[in-house]
Design a protein around this motif. Sequence first.
Motif, short mmCIF file in Angstrom:
data_model
loop_
_atom_site.label_atom_id
_atom_site.label_comp_id
_atom_site.label_asym_id
_atom_site.label_seq_id
_atom_site.Cartn_x
_atom_site.Cartn_y
_atom_site.Cartn_z
N HIS A 167 0.83 -1.21 0.00
CA HIS A 167 0.00 0.00 0.00
C HIS A 167 0.87 1.26 0.00
N GLU A 168 1.90 1.26 0.82
CA GLU A 168 2.79 2.42 0.89
C GLU A 168 3.51 2.65 -0.44
N LEU A 169 3.92 1.58 -1.09
CA LEU A 169 4.60 1.70 -2.39
C LEU A 169 3.66 2.27 -3.44
N LEU A 170 2.43 1.78 -3.45
CA LEU A 170 1.45 2.28 -4.41
C LEU A 170 1.14 3.75 -4.15
N ALA A 209 -9.32 -6.13 -0.75
CA ALA A 209 -8.59 -5.20 0.11
C ALA A 209 -8.25 -3.92 -0.65
N ALA A 210 -7.83 -4.07 -1.89
CA ALA A 210 -7.51 -2.90 -2.72
C ALA A 210 -8.74 -2.02 -2.90
N HIS A 211 -9.86 -2.66 -3.20
CA HIS A 211 -11.11 -1.91 -3.37
C HIS A 211 -11.46 -1.13 -2.10
N GLU A 212 -11.32 -1.78 -0.96
CA GLU A 212 -11.65 -1.13 0.30
C GLU A 212 -10.69 0.01 0.63
N ARG A 234 -9.02 1.52 -7.78
CA ARG A 234 -9.76 0.89 -8.86
C ARG A 234 -9.08 -0.45 -9.12
N VAL A 235 -9.86 -1.50 -9.30
CA VAL A 235 -9.31 -2.85 -9.43
C VAL A 235 -9.74 -3.49 -10.74
N SER A 236 -8.77 -4.09 -11.43
CA SER A 236 -9.06 -4.91 -12.60
C SER A 236 -8.42 -6.28 -12.40
N VAL A 237 -9.08 -7.31 -12.89
CA VAL A 237 -8.55 -8.68 -12.81
C VAL A 237 -8.38 -9.21 -14.23
N LEU A 238 -7.19 -9.73 -14.51
CA LEU A 238 -6.91 -10.28 -15.84
C LEU A 238 -7.44 -11.71 -15.91
N ALA A 239 -8.51 -11.91 -16.65
CA ALA A 239 -9.19 -13.20 -16.69
C ALA A 239 -8.29 -14.33 -17.16
N ASP A 240 -7.45 -14.06 -18.15
CA ASP A 240 -6.60 -15.11 -18.71
C ASP A 240 -5.18 -15.10 -18.16
#
Length: 200
Positions: free
Chosen positions: A122-125, A150-153, A157-163
Amino acid sequence: MSCSVALILIGFQNDYFAADGILRSVIDQAVPVDRILDSTVQVVRGAIAHGVPTIATPIFFTPTYEELLDPVGILKTVRDVGAFQAGQKGAEMVEALLPFHDQIWVVPGKRGLNAFTGTSLHELLQKNQITHIVLAGAVTSVCIDSTGRAAHEKGYRVSVLADCTCARTQFEQEFYLENVFPLYANVISAESFLESLADV
């Protein structure tokens, strides 16, 4: 590409992804692991080429697993089979990603499911003004989901790479991609992510 987005790699270690990985069979059922690796290598190459911070969050333990107090579920399995021991080949970054090693930021300290817990992620981001994280890795229903929530909370903004993610079964993978992740994240393909980088 703006520095507001970062690619987060979870679990890309030999015990999961190497041909002789002690836990490879756990995630090689839904989609062949090599296909996940191939897609991830393309994403990492594209992210780095466009200046997108790429961050690995490896998990590893001491030989006695003293960090795990009465573990259950997947962490109990990790301890029982002797996976992800610090200093051992199984805990090292998978070979397919080693050509990028010098360009991947490694954040140690992960001992559980959520890549934020016990680490400086979190600190790095925050330091790098990241507002959007893109997740790849294993296991979809555990570490990817825990980290994504956790990122969302935390306001990302969160994206997940399906493949570029893998679960224990095809049903589990599809269920999370179709029913769980859309509750708090965007589910995208590697191709669409790379196209978004090229459009910037």
